[in-house]
Each structure stands twice: as structure tokens, then as C-alpha cells.
Design a protein around this motif. Structure first.
Motif, PDB file in Angstrom:
ATOM      1  N   PRO A   1       0.760  -1.154  -0.046  1.00 54.59           N
ATOM      2  CA  PRO A   1      -0.072  -0.274  -0.032  1.00 54.59           C
ATOM      3  C   PRO A   1       0.825   1.393  -0.074  1.00 54.59           C
ATOM      4  N   LEU A   2       1.809   1.339   0.653  1.00 54.87           N
ATOM      5  CA  LEU A   2       2.715   2.653   0.944  1.00 54.87           C
ATOM      6  C   LEU A   2       3.358   2.652  -0.523  1.00 54.87           C
ATOM      7  N   ALA A   3       3.933   1.656  -1.060  1.00 53.05           N
ATOM      8  CA  ALA A   3       4.604   1.915  -2.310  1.00 53.05           C
ATOM      9  C   ALA A   3       3.700   2.325  -3.418  1.00 53.05           C
ATOM     10  N   GLN A   4       2.233   2.088  -3.283  1.00 54.42           N
ATOM     11  CA  GLN A   4       1.245   2.859  -4.294  1.00 54.42           C
ATOM     12  C   GLN A   4       1.121   3.971  -3.998  1.00 54.42           C
ATOM     13  N   VAL A   5       1.285   4.402  -2.836  1.00 55.13           N
ATOM     14  CA  VAL A   5       1.096   5.973  -2.418  1.00 55.13           C
ATOM     15  C   VAL A   5       2.250   6.809  -2.788  1.00 55.13           C
ATOM     16  N   LEU A   6       3.582   6.222  -2.437  1.00 55.87           N
ATOM     17  CA  LEU A   6       4.648   6.971  -2.588  1.00 55.87           C
ATOM     18  C   LEU A   6       5.118   6.783  -4.133  1.00 55.87           C
ATOM     19  N   SER A   7       4.444   6.355  -5.207  1.00 51.65           N
ATOM     20  CA  SER A   7       4.903   6.045  -6.427  1.00 51.65           C
ATOM     21  C   SER A   7       5.376   7.377  -7.248  1.00 51.65           C
ATOM     22  N   GLN A   8       5.868   7.040  -8.352  1.00 50.76           N
ATOM     23  CA  GLN A   8       6.499   8.261  -9.102  1.00 50.76           C
ATOM     24  C   GLN A   8       5.263   9.235  -9.496  1.00 50.76           C
ATOM     25  N   ALA A   9       5.479  10.543  -9.537  1.00 57.25           N
ATOM     26  CA  ALA A   9       4.480  11.540  -9.830  1.00 57.25           C
ATOM     27  C   ALA A   9       4.239  11.305 -11.282  1.00 57.25           C
ATOM     28  N   THR A  10       2.991  11.394 -11.431  1.00 59.42           N
ATOM     29  CA  THR A  10       2.250  11.305 -12.641  1.00 59.42           C
ATOM     30  C   THR A  10       1.955  12.603 -13.132  1.00 59.42           C
ATOM     31  N   PRO A  11       1.583  12.916 -14.380  1.00 64.22           N
ATOM     32  CA  PRO A  11       1.222  14.402 -14.943  1.00 64.22           C
ATOM     33  C   PRO A  11       0.304  14.930 -13.930  1.00 64.22           C
ATOM     34  N   PHE A  12      -0.623  14.085 -13.674  1.00 66.44           N
ATOM     35  CA  PHE A  12      -2.018  14.544 -12.892  1.00 66.44           C
ATOM     36  C   PHE A  12      -1.538  15.099 -11.592  1.00 66.44           C
ATOM     37  N   LYS A  13      -0.634  13.981 -10.929  1.00 64.01           N
ATOM     38  CA  LYS A  13      -0.113  14.326  -9.724  1.00 64.01           C
ATOM     39  C   LYS A  13       0.817  15.695  -9.625  1.00 64.01           C
ATOM     40  N   SER A  14       1.503  15.925 -10.614  1.00 62.65           N
ATOM     41  CA  SER A  14       2.360  17.262 -10.946  1.00 62.65           C
ATOM     42  C   SER A  14       1.468  18.251 -10.958  1.00 62.65           C
ATOM     43  N   VAL A  15       0.130  18.167 -11.648  1.00 65.67           N
ATOM     44  CA  VAL A  15      -0.591  19.393 -11.738  1.00 65.67           C
ATOM     45  C   VAL A  15      -1.341  19.716 -10.089  1.00 65.67           C
ATOM     46  N   ILE A  16      -1.608  18.697  -9.339  1.00 62.72           N
ATOM     47  CA  ILE A  16      -2.153  18.729  -8.178  1.00 62.72           C
ATOM     48  C   ILE A  16      -1.089  19.610  -7.353  1.00 62.72           C
ATOM     49  N   MET A  17       0.274  18.998  -7.391  1.00 66.50           N
ATOM     50  CA  MET A  17       1.107  19.608  -6.783  1.00 66.50           C
ATOM     51  C   MET A  17       1.387  21.161  -6.925  1.00 66.50           C
ATOM     52  N   ALA A  18       1.433  21.496  -8.298  1.00 64.70           N
ATOM     53  CA  ALA A  18       1.432  22.961  -8.578  1.00 64.70           C
ATOM     54  C   ALA A  18       0.200  23.577  -8.197  1.00 64.70           C
ATOM     55  N   PHE A  19      -0.882  23.202  -8.151  1.00 62.06           N
ATOM     56  CA  PHE A  19      -1.982  23.661  -7.595  1.00 62.06           C
ATOM     57  C   PHE A  19      -1.969  24.000  -6.062  1.00 62.06           C
ATOM     58  N   THR A  20      -1.638  22.995  -5.484  1.00 66.33           N
ATOM     59  CA  THR A  20      -1.281  23.241  -4.071  1.00 66.33           C
ATOM     60  C   THR A  20      -0.160  24.288  -3.864  1.00 66.33           C
ATOM     61  N   LEU A  21       0.700  24.277  -4.472  1.00 65.09           N
ATOM     62  CA  LEU A  21       1.871  25.240  -4.124  1.00 65.09           C
ATOM     63  C   LEU A  21       1.312  26.795  -4.709  1.00 65.09           C
ATOM     64  N   ALA A  22       0.638  26.759  -5.543  1.00 59.91           N
ATOM     65  CA  ALA A  22      -0.048  28.115  -5.794  1.00 59.91           C
ATOM     66  C   ALA A  22      -1.088  28.614  -4.903  1.00 59.91           C
ATOM     67  N   SER A  23      -1.776  27.704  -4.510  1.00 56.80           N
ATOM     68  CA  SER A  23      -2.791  27.925  -3.440  1.00 56.80           C
ATOM     69  C   SER A  23      -2.107  28.395  -1.936  1.00 56.80           C
ATOM     70  N   SER A  24      -1.045  27.840  -1.809  1.00 53.85           N
ATOM     71  CA  SER A  24      -0.235  28.200  -0.455  1.00 53.85           C
ATOM     72  C   SER A  24       0.300  29.626  -0.565  1.00 53.85           C
ATOM     73  N   ALA A  25       0.975  29.852  -1.970  1.00 53.65           N
ATOM     74  CA  ALA A  25       1.637  31.159  -2.277  1.00 53.65           C
ATOM     75  C   ALA A  25       0.523  32.287  -1.945  1.00 53.65           C
ATOM     76  N   LEU A  26      -0.639  32.174  -2.697  1.00 50.50           N
ATOM     77  CA  LEU A  26      -1.785  33.014  -2.576  1.00 50.50           C
ATOM     78  C   LEU A  26      -2.294  33.145  -1.146  1.00 50.50           C
ATOM     79  N   GLN A  27      -2.128  32.165  -0.242  1.00 49.66           N
ATOM     80  CA  GLN A  27      -2.764  32.387   1.138  1.00 49.66           C
ATOM     81  C   GLN A  27      -1.477  33.246   1.760  1.00 49.66           C
ATOM     82  N   LEU A  28      -0.372  32.992   1.597  1.00 49.54           N
ATOM     83  CA  LEU A  28       0.827  33.816   2.041  1.00 49.54           C
ATOM     84  C   LEU A  28       0.631  35.273   1.811  1.00 49.54           C
ATOM     85  N   LEU A  29       0.296  35.591   0.726  1.00 58.16           N
ATOM     86  CA  LEU A  29       0.118  36.990  -0.020  1.00 58.16           C
ATOM     87  C   LEU A  29      -1.078  37.401   0.757  1.00 58.16           C
ATOM     88  N   ALA A  30      -2.216  36.594   1.026  1.00 63.19           N
ATOM     89  CA  ALA A  30      -3.302  37.360   1.800  1.00 63.19           C
ATOM     90  C   ALA A  30      -2.837  37.712   3.065  1.00 63.19           C
TER      91      ALA A  30
END
Length: 362
Positions: A1-30
Motif C-alpha cells: 500500500p505504501l509503495a502505491q501511495v509513494l509511487s512516481q509523480a504522474t502528470p496529474f499528480k504534478s498538476v495537483i502539486m502545482a495547484f497546492t503550491l499556488a494556493s499556498s502562495a496566495l494564502q501567504l500573500l493574503a
């Protein structure tokens, strides 16, 4: 189970990470907009337009529904978090009770908990800022204090007491509780994986899915950065340079951790997180303004400390002293502008080798 969770980043996961990073940056700016310092017009305008990120209902003209009561507005801001979790829980129960003729599979409890965790993770900075709003008070010339978010509410009087009670509930149950839950998951996830407890691993997928196997715990520094950034506003409400000095220290420590660990699965996200942190660090330093006498007083102390550590600056532990001791000395000497210059130069010196290594090994 852990190997499935910690597998390599797919394009979809990369988009999710980018969205998380952008959301965090906007919160810091606020959150920057909640500080008492005077920002450049562009930053002030951007932070003002992002007040909805810290659930400032007046910024979206919601006062026509809630009226002009600060207590009602703050109550609705706090209620947004438990209401969102309750809505997901009701949807989960409804999926169990819907007639089978709908031909819809019921929700799984583990996936529902993971969805709740994703929502709390994405809004953690907002949640921390909202819970600390009643503690952000600035002093008037007559000695009274008002809330930064609601200037009509005097601290220690009237509705402020009720707001403090609500703030403590949100702070203890959601902010501290969510952090403790993530720490508990990071501590036990390896045991769950060895015992093949897939449901528990899946329930906390949000806390480790974006990070590499050797840095699966990096959600804790991410959460600490969001909370500490909001806490710096509270500590320096009546001393604006202290706010930016503390924010600079927080950003520097987090930036060094990112460049050292490179925790994100996607190399591009690691680079983006480093650049965003450096940009925020430089942005925060532009707001610090102190008198010439304070700068001269700190310059003497700074020179003495520099000479003391110059003889052994080639050792690794001395780099840590440069990163931690110099900014701390600047805070105590009340010269945040030199604190910012010190940590900015130290940060750039530390991240340069990692950035070069990233490009050369790409």
C-alpha cells in the motif's frame, strides 16, 4: 500500500502539486495584507484583492447578508471549516442510503477521510490566519487596542471575548488537531504498511502522496510554515518591523529545508517552491524600514559576531550558525533590515549549489 501511495509523480499528480503550491502562495500573500507594515502599492492591492483567501467576508460584499456585525461575520468564517467536513460526511452517508437502482457505488470511508484531509491541507494557511484574527490587535494613541480585521471591535471588550472563545476552538480542534493527526500518520505509516493496513494508509494519502519516499514527512514543515507565518502577524502587531523579520526567518528556514531535502516528487515543483520562497523572502525585505541610528547600532554588533565566527566559517556547523545566529542577533538588536539582508544573502548562498546541481543533472 505504501509503495502505491509513494509511487512516481504522474502528470496529474504534478498538476495537483502545482495547484497546492499556488494556493499556498496566495494564502501567504493574503496573510501579508494582515501585517501592519506599509507595502508597495502593487503588493497592497494584490493582498487586498486576496482577502477572500483569509475568509474576509466584507471583501466579497457578504455584509449585505450578515449585516454589519463583526461577530456574525467571524462566526460564519469559522463555521466554514466544520461545515465543509460535515457536508462531505453527509454525502458519504447519502451514498450508503441511496437506492440501489441508482447504480452508484457507495463511497469508501478511507477515500472520504482522504478527501477531508486534502481540503484541510489546502486551506491550512487560511484556517491558521482565521483562528489567529482575534489575537491580532493594534494599539491606538489613547492606549486602547482594536482588531486588525475588525477595527470597530476593541480588544478585551464586548464581542472580542466571544471571538476569542471561537478562535481557541478552531485553533485547538482544527489547526493543532490537524497537525497532530498528520504527525501521528507520519509516525505510524511505516507500521501500517508493514502490517498491510491499506485503509489507514489510504486515509492519510493526502499527507504523503506529493512527497518522495525519504521525505514523506515533509507535510509537517509545510504546515508549520503556514501557521508560523500567521503567528508572526500576531507577535508583531504593534511592531511592524518585527513582523517582517520573523516572516523572513520563517521563509529562510523553510527555503533551506526545501533546497536541502528536495521533498516534492516532481523536480519542477522543487524548483518552483524554491523560487517562490526566495521571491517572498525578497518581497518581505522590501517593507522593512528602520532609523539610521538603529542600523548603526546593529552594524557594530553584527561586525563583532561576524569576526567571532570568521575563523571557523569553513565548517558545516558554522554555516548553521550563520543561518540562525546572525538573524537572531539582528532581531534582538532591533535592526530587521540587516536581518533580512543577512538571511537573504545566506539563503542565496545555500541554494545556489542545489540549483546548479538541478540544472546540470536534469
Amino acid at each position: 500500500p505504501l509503495a502505491q501511495v509513494l509511487s512516481q509523480a504522474t502528470p496529474f499528480k504534478s498538476v495537483i502539486m502545482a495547484f497546492t503550491l499556488a494556493s499556498s502562495a496566495l494564502q501567504l500573500l493574503a496573510v501579508l495584507g494582515l501585517m501592519s507594515v506599509k507595502w508597495p502599492r502593487t503588493v497592497q492591492s494584490g493582498a487586498s484583492n486576496l482577502k477572500f483567501m483569509v475568509l474576509d467576508l466584507d471583501s466579497v460584499s457578504f455584509s449585505c447578508v450578515t449585516g454589519n456585525s463583526p461577530m456574525t461575520s467571524y462566526l460564519l468564517s469559522i463555521a466554514a471549516f466544520p461545515a465543509a467536513l460535515a457536508w462531505l460526511w453527509l454525502c458519504y452517508l447519502a451514498s450508503k442510503w441511496l437506492p440501489k437502482c441508482w447504480k452508484r457505488k457507495p463511497w469508501k470511508a478511507a477515500f472520504m477521510v482522504n478527501t477531508m484531509g486534502c481540503g484541510l491541507l489546502g486551506s491550512y494557511g487560511t484556517m491558521a490566519a482565521v483562528s489567529l484574527k482575534p489575537f491580532m490587535c493594534y494599539k491606538h494613541p489613547n492606549g486602547q487596542e482594536s482588531m486588525v480585521s475588525y477595527p470597530g471591535v476593541f480588544c478585551g471588550e464586548g464581542e472580542h471575548g466571544s471571538m476569542l472563545i471561537l478562535a481557541w476552538l478552531l485553533l485547538v480542534v482544527f489547526v493543532a488537531g490537524f497537525f497532530a493527526l498528520c504527525a501521528y500518520a507520519c509516525w505510524n505509516v511505516s507500521t501500517w504498511a508493514m502490517n498491510r493496513q491499506a485503509r489507514k494508509v489510504q486515509s492519510f494519502r493526502f499527507s504523503m502522496a506529493s512527497f518522495r519516499l525519504d521525505a514523506y514527512w515533509f507535510i509537517l514543515p509545510v504546515l508549520l510554515r503556514g501557521f508560523s507565518f500567521a503567528l508572526s502577524v500576531v507577535i508583531g502587531s504593534n511592531h511592524p518591523p518585527l513582523q517582517t523579520a520573523l516572516a523572513s526567518v520563517i521563509l529562510t528556514i523553510y527555503g533551506i529545508a526545501v533546497t536541502k531535502m528536495r521533498p516534492w516528487k516532481s523536480p519542477v515543483i522543487n524548483y518552483a517552491d524554491t523560487v517562490v520562497t526566495a521571491c517572498f523572502l525578497l518581497l518581505v525585505s522590501k517593507s522593512i524600514q528602520v532609523s539610521e541610528d538603529e542600523e548603526l547600532a546593529f552594524a557594530e554588533s553584527y561586525t563583532i559576531v561576524l569576526l567571532l565566527f570568521l575563523g571557523r566559517s569553513s565548517e558545516q556547523r558554522d554555516l548553521q550558525r550563520v543561518v540562525l545566529v546572525y538573524p537572531a542577533a539582528g532581531v534582538f538588536c532591533n535592526s530587521p533590515i540587516l536581518v533580512s539582508c543577512t538571511i537573504s544573502s545566506t539563503f542565496v548562498t545555500v541554494i545556489t549549489p542545489f540549483v546548479l546541481h538541478f540544472f546540470l543533472s536534469a
